[in-house]
Design a protein around this motif. Structure first.
Motif, mmCIF file in Angstrom:
data_model
loop_
_atom_site.group_PDB
_atom_site.id
_atom_site.type_symbol
_atom_site.label_atom_id
_atom_site.label_comp_id
_atom_site.label_asym_id
_atom_site.label_seq_id
_atom_site.Cartn_x
_atom_site.Cartn_y
_atom_site.Cartn_z
ATOM 1 N N THR A 199 63.524 75.612 16.450
ATOM 2 C CA THR A 199 64.732 74.969 16.500
ATOM 3 C C THR A 199 65.534 75.989 17.162
ATOM 4 O OG1 THR A 199 65.142 75.747 14.384
ATOM 5 C CG2 THR A 199 65.048 73.587 14.673
ATOM 6 N N LEU A 200 66.592 75.259 18.236
ATOM 7 C CA LEU A 200 67.523 75.907 19.076
ATOM 8 C C LEU A 200 68.440 76.675 18.347
ATOM 9 C CD1 LEU A 200 68.354 72.967 21.583
ATOM 10 C CD2 LEU A 200 67.199 74.853 21.981
ATOM 11 N N CYS A 201 68.678 77.953 18.843
ATOM 12 C CA CYS A 201 69.769 78.652 18.183
ATOM 13 C C CYS A 201 70.178 79.849 19.495
ATOM 14 C CB CYS A 201 69.026 79.706 17.035
ATOM 15 S SG CYS A 201 67.790 80.797 17.508
ATOM 16 N N GLY A 202 71.159 80.630 19.052
ATOM 17 C CA GLY A 202 71.673 81.423 20.145
ATOM 18 C C GLY A 202 70.667 82.393 20.593
ATOM 19 N N SER A 203 70.007 83.001 19.687
ATOM 20 C CA SER A 203 69.027 83.968 20.184
ATOM 21 C C SER A 203 68.144 83.396 21.279
ATOM 22 C CB SER A 203 68.382 84.531 18.760
ATOM 23 O OG SER A 203 69.144 85.022 18.225
ATOM 24 N N VAL A 204 67.708 82.040 20.814
ATOM 25 C CA VAL A 204 66.565 81.395 21.858
ATOM 26 C C VAL A 204 67.203 81.279 23.332
ATOM 27 C CG1 VAL A 204 65.562 79.336 22.315
ATOM 28 C CG2 VAL A 204 65.125 80.394 20.237
ATOM 29 N N LEU A 205 68.367 80.551 23.217
ATOM 30 C CA LEU A 205 69.188 80.361 24.448
ATOM 31 C C LEU A 205 69.492 81.412 25.161
ATOM 32 C CD1 LEU A 205 70.988 77.358 23.339
ATOM 33 C CD2 LEU A 205 69.355 77.237 24.914
ATOM 34 N N PHE A 206 70.272 82.430 24.712
ATOM 35 C CA PHE A 206 70.660 83.566 25.502
ATOM 36 C C PHE A 206 69.576 84.586 25.569
ATOM 37 C CE2 PHE A 206 74.632 81.754 23.572
ATOM 38 C CZ PHE A 206 75.420 81.550 24.764
ATOM 39 N N GLY A 207 68.753 84.661 24.633
ATOM 40 C CA GLY A 207 67.495 85.697 24.837
ATOM 41 C C GLY A 207 66.691 85.421 26.131
ATOM 42 N N PHE A 208 66.333 84.035 26.352
ATOM 43 C CA PHE A 208 65.582 83.465 27.267
ATOM 44 C C PHE A 208 66.371 83.752 28.739
ATOM 45 C CE2 PHE A 208 62.740 82.189 24.499
ATOM 46 C CZ PHE A 208 61.155 82.138 25.149
ATOM 47 N N ASN A 209 67.587 83.450 28.515
ATOM 48 C CA ASN A 209 68.693 83.455 29.678
ATOM 49 C C ASN A 209 68.542 85.032 30.219
ATOM 50 O OD1 ASN A 209 70.546 82.258 31.535
ATOM 51 N ND2 ASN A 209 72.017 83.713 30.437
ATOM 52 N N ALA A 210 68.760 85.720 29.163
ATOM 53 C CA ALA A 210 68.728 87.322 29.615
ATOM 54 C C ALA A 210 67.574 88.021 30.476
ATOM 55 C CB ALA A 210 68.969 88.236 28.265
#
Length: 413
Positions: A199-210
């Protein structure tokens, strides 16, 4: 390998709940991606400018009372997906034949319930000594481990066989098929519930963005203009059983290939050696030739390096007649759930004869073909019966898995 019967299979994604919703959206060319609307409160103020494949209805899922202490977004999606396409009825039939001790649970995930861990840290409290502690409702250690998913599904189903959670990044819920096949071949169990949930979460979204991998636009797999992935969430399952009757009409799982090229933590081998090894091994284990594969669901994340390397590996192994496409323009990259979701898409191609093309092109609908892509990479859909389908799932660190599926003895149902 001895083929295994697939007694039921399902996926719940941004396209909807269950495999009919997936098939209808694939055929209609209707994407499930939308502008990022994930997060509430302060998280909403920090949303990334990107597109996501969010599953509708997770927030409204209420777990049964005896599972409520395991509540989190990932487990709610796991429960929602379990209700689709006769999975629970199929499990009941397997239990009647083999017993709960002879059915394994093998599930894949990348981040599991890390969203609950994020929430726990944002809501830290102080104990009597002034030390920081998780809030009481999230003070459940197992919830904050990768095995949260496997434990939840074991409790939800009452199965008592081996219970394994596989976490090999984006190949996780493809590798579960191989693990289950080995358990059945060794005589440890007679059947298995396999699948995956992420599931989506901050670690996924911002981690891949980083990592510089997230696009601000809907992803463009294998298009020359691609600039990154669209992240998604999903859950899915399949029921595997030892095949005792060659005339059984059930679709079959008949081959797997795994490799670990370990070229780089987040970049595939530039010549696609690990990807090609996994595909070749899967085909060999299935006892077929590359030309026997009618459809290949590509990993196809829409990052520049991944798609180029995968296209090179496919062109080096397959003839020009193969129909290969990425379906991430429909659901996004669902990470640890990608293997099961895209295996469901491959099984739908076998069952219904619809071979999807790719989504995510400009308003004219015209792709800009990457010169690295061979003729196997198809942007347009096709309708034809096929005997074998494949799925590729490649993860960080060079964890590669390829799977081969076949029609049952009597063809599509």
């Amino acid at each position: 390998m001895a083929p295994l019967a697939i007694r039921a299979y399902t996926a719940t994604t941004a396209l909807g709940h269950g495999r009919d919703a997936q098939a209808e959206a694939l055929r209609a060319g209707r994407s499930g991606l939308r502008r990022n609307d994930f997060g509430e409160g302060a998280a909403a103020d920090a949303r990334l400018e990107t597109w996501i494949g969010r599953v509708d209805g997770i927030e409204d899922v209420a777990l049964p009372a005896d599972l409520a202490h395991l509540d989190c977004r990932n487990n709610r999606l796991a429960w929602l997906a379990l209700q689709q396409d006769g999975i629970l009825d199929g499990l009941a039939a397997l239990r009647a034949r083999h017993g709960a001790d002879r059915i394994a649970i093998v599930l894949g995930t990348s981040t599991s319930s890390i969203g609950a861990s994020e929430e726990a840290y944002t809501r830290l409290e102080r104990d009597d000594a002034g030390a920081p502690v998780f809030p009481a409702d999230l003070r459940r250690p197992l919830l904050h481990t990768p095995h949260s998913l496997g434990h939840f599904v074991q409790r939800a189903t009452g199965l008592r066989g081996p219970c394994v959670t596989v976490a090999t990044a984006c190949s996780s819920s493809a590798k579960v098929f191989a693990q289950a096949a080995r358990l059945i071949a060794a005589g440890v169990v007679d059947a298995a519930l396999v699948g995956g949930v992420d599931t989506l979460c901050g670690s996924v979204l911002f981690g891949f963005n980083a990592l510089g991998l997230v696009s601000q636009h809907p992803c463009l797999p294998f298009d020359a203009r691609r600039d990154g992935l669209s992240l998604g969430e999903a859950g899915g399952y399949a029921l595997l059983e030892r095949l005792d009757d060659i005339d059984d009409p059930a679709p079959r799982f008949c081959g797997y290939g795994e490799s670990s090229d370990a070229h780089h933590m987040s970049t595939p081998h530039p010549e696609g050696l690990g990807a090609r090894m996994a595909m070749a091994e899967a085909i060999a284990r299935a006892g077929i030739a590359p030309d026997d594969v009618g459809y290949l669901n590509l990993h196809g994340t829409a990052t520049p390096a991944n798609d180029t390397v995968e296209a090179l590996a496919v062109r080096g192994l397959f003839g020009n007649d193969l129909h290969a496409s990425s379906t991430k323009g429909w659901v996004g990259h669902t990470l640890g759930a990608a293997g099961i979701v895209e295996s469901v898409f491959a099984l739908l191609a076998l069952e219904r004869g619809f071979l999807p093309g790719m989504l995510g092109n400009d308003a004219s609908g015209a792709p800009q073909r990457d010169p690295a892509c061979g003729p196997q990479i198809r942007f347009d859909a096709a309708q034809r019966e096929i005997r074998h389908a494949m799925n590729n799932s490649f993860g960080f660190g060079g964890n590669n898995a390829s799977l081969v599926f076949a029609r049952g003895a009597q063809g599509p149902r």
